[in-house]
Design an enzyme around this catalytic site. Structure first.
Site, short mmCIF file in Angstrom:
data_model
loop_
_atom_site.label_atom_id
_atom_site.label_comp_id
_atom_site.label_asym_id
_atom_site.label_seq_id
_atom_site.Cartn_x
_atom_site.Cartn_y
_atom_site.Cartn_z
N SER A 248 0.78 -1.24 0.00
CA SER A 248 0.00 0.00 0.00
C SER A 248 0.81 1.29 0.00
CB SER A 248 -0.96 0.02 1.19
OG SER A 248 -2.04 -0.85 0.96
N LYS B 67 0.17 3.84 -2.66
CA LYS B 67 -0.85 4.90 -2.58
C LYS B 67 -0.25 6.30 -2.43
CE LYS B 67 -4.10 1.52 -0.88
NZ LYS B 67 -4.55 0.76 0.29
N SER C 232 -5.84 3.66 4.36
CA SER C 232 -5.36 2.78 3.29
C SER C 232 -6.52 2.13 2.54
CB SER C 232 -4.43 1.69 3.85
OG SER C 232 -3.58 1.19 2.86
#
Length: 382
Positions: free
Chosen positions: A62, A65, A117
């Site tokens: 993640s 991102k 997230s």
């Protein structure tokens, strides 16, 4: 003449756009880092203070991102309302529990993306900003290329393990974070502990998953967590103390919180920002044409150990002055450069300007466009 300027541009990009080489510090490195790959970078200069397999391409989960958030912020659409698609609603993994058909501001989606997230937020952002998932992924890879992320390929906006060829390196993610942290909106979102959203139908409160920021480390200024079964624990974090701004990236790190705190503490203890050149008139030039007429447009500061501060050497390179020494009409700008060396390696360089030709104050990214004069000219060093 055309060939000369092409050479100058190429060399400037290599030295100053964000591909800094590691310069060894004669100091003990951290004893133990659990991560498979890690990097510690000083933000303003890009100096790499510590690295471990930093250029190895690995799954990143993640922390992907960060790029998704950055592109959303730079799109200029943060105040627009986004209609959540059924494709976004059904995204697996960590979620904001968005519902197909609901409308939410893009800015709130970016907060949810970074703090909680949300994979559904990542898809909603991608579809709105890029027009489609494929369009947004193209934007991600274009931005990565622009930033010099040479060991990176993006295939989705969230980092889930649904593509084999979605990867980056600790070094590349530090480059991305260094760039992103010069955006005030990104700084604010990355460093937010709690965000409240009210879209008129539902109130949501999101708390940041980054425990360094919320619980563990008082010097933390932000970052992004990540985890998938194949990538394991990934983490990007930033911290500031005594004018030293740091970035740490770890990939596949079983003890990532401790890795980051240990690296930050070691760097804060070992390095300090040292002024190498003060903005304004450059002193010590003996040539009568240049004496008292050459300026630096900004301070030059660099992270150094106490031992390194005693060993830094500077060298000035200037265009040869006109033979008749009359008031110049078409002097190049910049007129030259000052280089700083440590143990034979170039630490950094800065352009110099003749009086009346120095530019106005420039930001981080605009400085990338400056071109150094690299011809042999008047030199002095110490």
């Amino acid at each position: 003449m055309r060939r000369f300027w092409l050479i100058a541009i190429s060399l400037f990009v290599t030295l100053s756009v964000g591909i800094p080489e590691r310069v060894s510090a004669e100091t003990t490195e951290p004893a133990s880092v659990s991560a498979q790959a890690a990097i510690l970078m000083e933000q303003s200069t890009g100096r790499v203070l510590y690295e471990k397999d930093a250029h190895t391409s690995l799954r990143i989960a993640s922390i992907t991102k960060i790029m998704t958030a950055l592109l959303a912020i730079e799109s200029g659409k943060m105040d627009e309302w986004v209609k959540v698609s059924s494709n976004a609603e059904g995204t697996e993994g960590s979620s904001l529990y968005l519902r197909a058909g609901e409308k939410i501001k893009l800015s709130d989606l970016v907060y949810g993306l970074m703090l909680r997230s949300g994979n559904d937020a990542a898809v909603a952002i991608a579809e709105h900003v890029g027009g489609s998932m494929d369009g947004f992924v193209y934007m991600m890879n274009q931005k990565a290329e622009e930033l010099g992320m040479s060991n990176t390929v993006f295939q989705n906006p969230h980092g889930l393990d649904d593509h084999e060829d979605h990867y980056s390196s600790a070094y590349d993610m530090a480059l991305l974070t260094r760039y992103a942290m010069n955006n005030e909106t990104y700084q604010e979102i990355s460093g937010t502990k709690t965000h409240r959203v009210d879209n008129g139908e539902q109130i949501r409160v999101w708390k940041n998953k980054n425990r360094l920021l919320t619980q563990l480390y008082k010097y933390s200024t932000g970052g992004k967590t990540g985890y998938t079964k194949r990538a394991k624990r990934t983490l990007v974090s930033t911290a500031s103390k005594d004018d030293l701004d740091l970035i740490v990236v770890t990939l596949n790190a079983p003890s990532d919180w401790h890795d980051h705190m240990n690296l930050f503490n070691w760097a804060f203890h070992t390095f300090g920002m040292t002024e190498l050149l003060e903005e304004g008139k450059v002193k010590g030039l003996k040539d009568e044409f240049y004496a008292g007429q050459v300026y630096a447009s900004h301070d030059v500061v660099y992270p150094l150990t106490e031992e390194e501060r005693e060993k830094v050497r500077k060298e000035i390179t200037l265009y040869r002055p006109p033979k008749d020494r009359r008031e110049p009409l078409n002097l190049p700008s910049p007129i030259g450069k000052m280089s700083f060396f440590l143990d034979g390696h170039v630490l950094t360089e800065t352009p110099l300007y003749y009086k009346g030709t120095e530019p106005k104050s420039k930001g981080f990214w605009s400085k990338f466009k400056e071109i150094f004069s690299l011809t042999i000219g008047v030199r002095s060093s110490d």
